[in-house]
Scaffold this active site. Structure first.
Site, PDB file in Angstrom:
ATOM      1  N   ASP A  54      48.458 -24.136 -26.686  1.00  0.00           N
ATOM      2  CA  ASP A  54      48.299 -24.772 -25.379  1.00  0.00           C
ATOM      3  C   ASP A  54      47.351 -23.932 -24.527  1.00  0.00           C
ATOM      4  O   ASP A  54      47.590 -22.754 -24.308  1.00  0.00           O
ATOM      5  CB  ASP A  54      49.662 -24.879 -24.686  1.00  0.00           C
ATOM      6  N   TYR A  59      41.963 -21.492 -17.777  1.00  0.00           N
ATOM      7  CA  TYR A  59      42.335 -20.174 -18.315  1.00  0.00           C
ATOM      8  C   TYR A  59      41.119 -19.390 -18.828  1.00  0.00           C
ATOM      9  O   TYR A  59      41.223 -18.189 -19.064  1.00  0.00           O
ATOM     10  CB  TYR A  59      43.344 -20.299 -19.455  1.00  0.00           C
ATOM     11  N   LYS A  84      43.471 -28.713 -20.866  1.00  0.00           N
ATOM     12  CA  LYS A  84      43.706 -29.420 -19.602  1.00  0.00           C
ATOM     13  C   LYS A  84      42.437 -29.523 -18.778  1.00  0.00           C
ATOM     14  O   LYS A  84      41.580 -28.634 -18.831  1.00  0.00           O
ATOM     15  CB  LYS A  84      44.803 -28.700 -18.794  1.00  0.00           C
ATOM     16  N   HIS A 117      45.539 -31.424 -15.158  1.00  0.00           N
ATOM     17  CA  HIS A 117      46.245 -30.158 -14.921  1.00  0.00           C
ATOM     18  C   HIS A 117      47.173 -30.174 -13.704  1.00  0.00           C
ATOM     19  O   HIS A 117      48.175 -29.472 -13.659  1.00  0.00           O
ATOM     20  CB  HIS A 117      45.200 -29.040 -14.757  1.00  0.00           C
TER      21      HIS A 117
END
Length: 288
Positions: A54, A59, A84, A117
């Site tokens: 994930d 990120y 996401k 997200h």
């Protein structure tokens, strides 16, 4: 919603989605906080049978994951990859472009799951609802084309899901929300189940806060397990797809050893009763 064997890798059970695909109940989360460990991802894929990764554009580690996946030697078809869409890419055209860019960074031709997200759109002159609907229409197209095998949302509450259902065709396959003993939004879980939306939980250890709680420590001793294993097992037993994060191989190994024991029903109830509403991550409660 009972997990069935065989959908995941190496005996990791999987939950069926509304579209007939199956999502492994245990994944490895990544994040922009606390760094990123190439070795830990390779270890999870090769040695722990964790084939559910994930991540998110936010990120900043999608291209690093490409290398880790390659180095692991695990075949693409044996992996479940979720990423996401960040709010700076919301909107119809932007969403389609962002999806292709995420695929390129990850080195894949398709995503197993693509999530919006966050319900807040930050677009001036348009309501959040309008932007979410427009964004979701693009997600539906990506799904129809097979670029995303499943589509979903993250941090959406009942009100957000109700609006989306009114505005769109495909109901999200997954809703990924903070879930741990102190944050157990059971009403949201029940609502998702009533709509055949699989509920996925992040921060299962409450960013470490759960690991020092006396009740959880006591239960860990009772079952001969670690506090982390108690939290993850509890989450999975509650029918939640669970994605703990770690950058350390020994922690990842510990987090994966949760399929060879069961927490008794009355102990599950004790953990269920620990909900106090605290968030260790985002609180989407104020977003319309």
């Amino acid at each position: 919603m009972a997990a069935r064997q065989g959908g995941g890798a190496h005996g990791c059970p999987a939950l069926p989605l509304a579209n007939g695909r199956s999502i492994p109940v245990l994944g490895l989360g990544t994040s922009h906080q606390g760094g990123y460990s190439h070795d830990a991802v390779v270890y999870a894929l090769q040695k722990c049978g964790i084939h559910h990764i994930d991540t998110a554009k936010r990120y900043g580690c999608e291209s690093l994951l490409q290398k880790a996946i390659k180095d692991s030697g695990v075949k693409r078809e044996d992996l479940w990859i979720t990423t996401k869409l960040w709010h700076s890419d919301y909107g119809y055209e932007n969403t389609k472009k962002a999806c292709l860019e995420s695929c390129r960074r990850l080195g894949v031709e398709y995503l197993d799951l693509y999530l919006i997200h966050w319900p807040d759109a930050h677009v001036s002159g348009k309501s959040n609802r309008e932007v979410r609907a427009e964004t979701w229409r693009a997600m539906e197209e990506l799904y129809e084309k097979g670029l995303c095998r499943s589509i979903g949302v993250s941090n959406f509450l009942i009100s957000h899901l109700e609006q989306l259902e009114e505005d769109c065709v495909v109901i999200p396959h997954v809703n990924q929300v903070e879930y741990h003993p102190f944050q157990r939004p059971q009403e949201l879980v029940d609502y998702c189940r009533s709509k055949n939306i699989v509920f996925e939980g992040y921060c299962p250890l409450a960013k470490g806060e759960a690991l020092t709680h006396p009740t959880i420590i006591q239960l860990a001793k009772k079952y001969g397990r670690t506090p982390a294993q108690i939290c993850i097992r509890w989450s999975i037993q509650n029918g939640v797809v669970t994605i703990p994060k770690s950058t350390r191989a020994e922690r990842i190994q510990e987090n994966c050893k949760v399929f060879d024991f069961t927490i008794a029903e009355d102990d599950v109830e004790i953990l269920n009763g620990m909900h106090d509403g605290r968030h260790v991550s985002w609180d989407p409660g104020l977003i319309v």
